[in-house]
Design an enzyme around this catalytic site. Sequence first.
Site, short mmCIF file in Angstrom:
data_model
loop_
_atom_site.label_atom_id
_atom_site.label_comp_id
_atom_site.label_asym_id
_atom_site.label_seq_id
_atom_site.Cartn_x
_atom_site.Cartn_y
_atom_site.Cartn_z
CB THR A 65 103.66 -12.17 -32.93
OG1 THR A 65 104.54 -12.50 -31.84
CG2 THR A 65 104.16 -12.84 -34.19
CD GLU A 66 98.69 -12.45 -35.84
OE1 GLU A 66 98.61 -11.75 -36.87
OE2 GLU A 66 98.70 -13.69 -35.87
#
Length: 192
Positions: A65-66
């Site tokens: 996600t990051e």
Amino acid sequence: MKKAILRSIALILIIGISIAAGFIIDGICDAIDRKTHPRTYSEYVEKYSAIYDVPEAVIYATIRTESDFVSNAVSKVGAIGLMQMMPDTFKWLCEKNGESLEEGMLYDPETNIRYGTFYLSYLYSEFGLWETVYAAYNCGPGRVKEWQQNEKYADENGVLIKIPFKETSNYVKKVSKAVDIYEKLYFEEKDK
């Protein structure tokens, strides 16, 4: 009688083909999910998962996600590396560990995963619920603690029922979904 037998055979064939198609489609979906949800840097994820008692699926989902596994990623606000650590947070975590590492070490995958996982562990010890941890990882624990004190955003136990920042709300949903996919693809059998 012959028509009834033929209908039964046709029905059995349709059911069989439907079941086979379901398995094929499920297999294709799993293959796509494995491609989009890799376990890159597994040696570091496994190591720091064990040290800091953070599920591997949570670490992988956070990385995905990051930064989508880009080790030299830098966000518009200055977060660095795989787990998008802010330099000030990294410095604070280094101090808690009795270390003094240069900010540039955040580009090193092992260092980034180590400190990102340490931070997830720290946040879990503070909040005790992964969804709340994800919110704090995204916007900071201070802000989440403020929300927990407001009945518009949290129940009487401090469980977030509404996240007022759309970006953080979406982030929590993305990480949670990625965790579910990682669990299904790689860790369900391990847990049984």
